[in-house]
Design a protein around this motif. Structure first.
Motif, PDB file in Angstrom:
ATOM      1  N   VAL A  30      -1.579  20.772  -1.712  1.00  0.00           N
ATOM      2  CA  VAL A  30      -0.616  21.200  -0.699  1.00  0.00           C
ATOM      3  C   VAL A  30      -1.058  20.483   0.562  1.00  0.00           C
ATOM      4  O   VAL A  30      -2.125  20.774   1.110  1.00  0.00           O
ATOM      5  CB  VAL A  30      -0.616  22.730  -0.497  1.00  0.00           C
ATOM      6  N   ASN A  31      -0.260  19.504   0.957  1.00  0.00           N
ATOM      7  CA  ASN A  31      -0.647  18.571   2.002  1.00  0.00           C
ATOM      8  C   ASN A  31      -1.970  17.940   1.584  1.00  0.00           C
ATOM      9  O   ASN A  31      -1.999  17.207   0.619  1.00  0.00           O
ATOM     10  CB  ASN A  31      -0.645  19.228   3.372  1.00  0.00           C
ATOM     11  N   LYS A  32      -3.059  18.236   2.236  1.00  0.00           N
ATOM     12  CA  LYS A  32      -4.332  17.600   1.870  1.00  0.00           C
ATOM     13  C   LYS A  32      -5.305  18.562   1.199  1.00  0.00           C
ATOM     14  O   LYS A  32      -6.450  18.203   0.937  1.00  0.00           O
ATOM     15  CB  LYS A  32      -4.970  16.988   3.112  1.00  0.00           C
ATOM     16  N   ASP A  33      -4.861  19.765   0.899  1.00  0.00           N
ATOM     17  CA  ASP A  33      -5.737  20.767   0.284  1.00  0.00           C
ATOM     18  C   ASP A  33      -5.468  20.879  -1.212  1.00  0.00           C
ATOM     19  O   ASP A  33      -4.317  20.984  -1.642  1.00  0.00           O
ATOM     20  CB  ASP A  33      -5.518  22.146   0.932  1.00  0.00           C
ATOM     21  N   TYR A  34      -6.540  20.900  -1.999  1.00  0.00           N
ATOM     22  CA  TYR A  34      -6.427  21.024  -3.452  1.00  0.00           C
ATOM     23  C   TYR A  34      -6.432  22.495  -3.861  1.00  0.00           C
ATOM     24  O   TYR A  34      -7.167  23.304  -3.306  1.00  0.00           O
ATOM     25  CB  TYR A  34      -7.602  20.323  -4.134  1.00  0.00           C
ATOM     26  N   LYS A  80      11.465  11.781   4.477  1.00  0.00           N
ATOM     27  CA  LYS A  80      11.047  13.049   5.073  1.00  0.00           C
ATOM     28  C   LYS A  80      10.704  14.045   3.969  1.00  0.00           C
ATOM     29  O   LYS A  80      11.398  14.121   2.964  1.00  0.00           O
ATOM     30  CB  LYS A  80      12.169  13.581   5.958  1.00  0.00           C
ATOM     31  N   THR A  81       9.627  14.759   4.174  1.00  0.00           N
ATOM     32  CA  THR A  81       9.196  15.759   3.207  1.00  0.00           C
ATOM     33  C   THR A  81       9.145  17.121   3.885  1.00  0.00           C
ATOM     34  O   THR A  81       9.276  17.220   5.105  1.00  0.00           O
ATOM     35  CB  THR A  81       7.809  15.417   2.636  1.00  0.00           C
ATOM     36  N   GLY A  82       8.924  18.139   3.085  1.00  0.00           N
ATOM     37  CA  GLY A  82       8.801  19.479   3.633  1.00  0.00           C
ATOM     38  C   GLY A  82       7.511  19.635   4.437  1.00  0.00           C
ATOM     39  O   GLY A  82       6.594  18.818   4.346  1.00  0.00           O
ATOM     40  N   LYS A  83       7.462  20.684   5.209  1.00  0.00           N
ATOM     41  CA  LYS A  83       6.247  20.991   5.965  1.00  0.00           C
ATOM     42  C   LYS A  83       5.059  21.090   5.015  1.00  0.00           C
ATOM     43  O   LYS A  83       3.958  20.644   5.319  1.00  0.00           O
ATOM     44  CB  LYS A  83       6.425  22.311   6.731  1.00  0.00           C
ATOM     45  N   TYR A  84       5.285  21.676   3.855  1.00  0.00           N
ATOM     46  CA  TYR A  84       4.262  21.784   2.819  1.00  0.00           C
ATOM     47  C   TYR A  84       4.678  20.898   1.644  1.00  0.00           C
ATOM     48  O   TYR A  84       5.691  21.154   0.995  1.00  0.00           O
ATOM     49  CB  TYR A  84       4.073  23.223   2.358  1.00  0.00           C
ATOM     50  N   VAL A 105       0.838  -1.198   0.000  1.00  0.00           N
ATOM     51  CA  VAL A 105       0.000   0.000   0.000  1.00  0.00           C
ATOM     52  C   VAL A 105       0.874   1.250   0.000  1.00  0.00           C
ATOM     53  O   VAL A 105       0.642   2.188  -0.765  1.00  0.00           O
ATOM     54  CB  VAL A 105      -0.961  -0.010   1.209  1.00  0.00           C
ATOM     55  N   VAL A 106       1.891   1.250   0.848  1.00  0.00           N
ATOM     56  CA  VAL A 106       2.779   2.413   0.960  1.00  0.00           C
ATOM     57  C   VAL A 106       3.472   2.711  -0.368  1.00  0.00           C
ATOM     58  O   VAL A 106       3.579   3.876  -0.766  1.00  0.00           O
ATOM     59  CB  VAL A 106       3.832   2.194   2.074  1.00  0.00           C
ATOM     60  N   THR A 107       3.912   1.684  -1.057  1.00  0.00           N
ATOM     61  CA  THR A 107       4.665   1.906  -2.292  1.00  0.00           C
ATOM     62  C   THR A 107       3.761   2.117  -3.499  1.00  0.00           C
ATOM     63  O   THR A 107       4.209   2.664  -4.507  1.00  0.00           O
ATOM     64  CB  THR A 107       5.635   0.736  -2.573  1.00  0.00           C
ATOM     65  N   PHE A 108       2.503   1.728  -3.419  1.00  0.00           N
ATOM     66  CA  PHE A 108       1.590   1.906  -4.552  1.00  0.00           C
ATOM     67  C   PHE A 108       1.010   3.311  -4.606  1.00  0.00           C
ATOM     68  O   PHE A 108       0.966   3.935  -5.656  1.00  0.00           O
ATOM     69  CB  PHE A 108       0.452   0.882  -4.496  1.00  0.00           C
ATOM     70  N   TYR A 109       0.570   3.823  -3.472  1.00  0.00           N
ATOM     71  CA  TYR A 109      -0.114   5.106  -3.442  1.00  0.00           C
ATOM     72  C   TYR A 109       0.869   6.251  -3.224  1.00  0.00           C
ATOM     73  O   TYR A 109       1.688   6.214  -2.310  1.00  0.00           O
ATOM     74  CB  TYR A 109      -1.181   5.130  -2.343  1.00  0.00           C
ATOM     75  N   GLU A 110       0.742   7.293  -4.049  1.00  0.00           N
ATOM     76  CA  GLU A 110       1.652   8.430  -3.974  1.00  0.00           C
ATOM     77  C   GLU A 110       1.428   9.310  -2.751  1.00  0.00           C
ATOM     78  O   GLU A 110       2.260  10.148  -2.436  1.00  0.00           O
ATOM     79  CB  GLU A 110       1.531   9.260  -5.246  1.00  0.00           C
ATOM     80  N   MET A 111       0.323   9.125  -2.068  1.00  0.00           N
ATOM     81  CA  MET A 111       0.037   9.960  -0.901  1.00  0.00           C
ATOM     82  C   MET A 111       0.874   9.561   0.309  1.00  0.00           C
ATOM     83  O   MET A 111       0.946  10.298   1.284  1.00  0.00           O
ATOM     84  CB  MET A 111      -1.443   9.903  -0.553  1.00  0.00           C
ATOM     85  N   TYR A 112       1.504   8.392   0.241  1.00  0.00           N
ATOM     86  CA  TYR A 112       2.367   7.950   1.333  1.00  0.00           C
ATOM     87  C   TYR A 112       3.815   8.186   0.952  1.00  0.00           C
ATOM     88  O   TYR A 112       4.233   7.858  -0.152  1.00  0.00           O
ATOM     89  CB  TYR A 112       2.132   6.462   1.649  1.00  0.00           C
ATOM     90  N   HIS A 113       4.581   8.740   1.882  1.00  0.00           N
ATOM     91  CA  HIS A 113       5.979   9.060   1.620  1.00  0.00           C
ATOM     92  C   HIS A 113       6.873   8.250   2.540  1.00  0.00           C
ATOM     93  O   HIS A 113       6.625   8.172   3.737  1.00  0.00           O
ATOM     94  CB  HIS A 113       6.243  10.550   1.833  1.00  0.00           C
TER      95      HIS A 113
END
Length: 157
Positions: free
Chosen positions: A133-137, A71-75, A60-68
């Motif tokens: 941006v995070n969860k906002d479109y 470490k990512t930026g705050k935004y 699941v983690v490697t299939f969906y792009e929403m999971y990283h």
């Protein structure tokens, strides 16, 4: 790793499904919200919480792009580059971001405020070009809208 309150939320997720495997995505979201990314230890932890194979969680983690997994930026600026967005200007979105904050896909600003990611599809084809941006479109983007948004996010950082 999760608090007692968070563990109750895990149990709530599990209660909505006929099997624990179906709760993986919700619990992974909880983990990412808390830690910012999903480590190998996080995969093991989620698998043990749900009593499912680690391979299923990692899948699941490697299939969906929403999971990283890093470490990512705050935004997290996720730019949709699928066909609709590409035809309507995703290249402009990426170039505007690069011009404004100096980073491209897969990079994070040195201050850790922004990271840029390519998304295969964010499901907003009718309002392309867009990014999340995070969860906002943010849709129907123009260079002006992008620059204004980045300035607002910088001010909040």
């Amino acid at each position: 790793m999760f608090t007692e309150e968070e563990l109750r939320k895990v149990e709530e997720h599990k209660s909505h499904y006929p099997d624990n495997l179906s709760a993986v995505m919700g619990v992974l979201h909880m983990y990412m919200d808390k830690y910012g990314h999903i480590t190998d230890e996080g995969v093991t932890y989620v698998a043990s919480l749900l009593d499912v194979p680690e391979e299923k969680v990692l899948g699941v983690v490697t299939f969906y792009e929403m999971y990283h997994q890093h470490k990512t930026g705050k935004y997290k600026l996720q730019v949709c580059t699928n066909v609709s967005c590409m035809l309507r200007g995703s290249d402009m979105v990426l170039q505007t971001i690069k011009d404004k904050i100096g980073i491209g896909i897969g990079e994070t600003t040195s201050d850790g405020v922004f990271s840029v990611h390519e998304a295969e599809c964010l499901g907003s084809c009718g309002t392309a070009p867009m990014m999340s941006v995070n969860k906002d479109y943010h849709e129907n983007l123009t260079p002006e809208k992008i620059n204004e948004l980045i300035d607002q996010l910088k001010a909040q950082a």
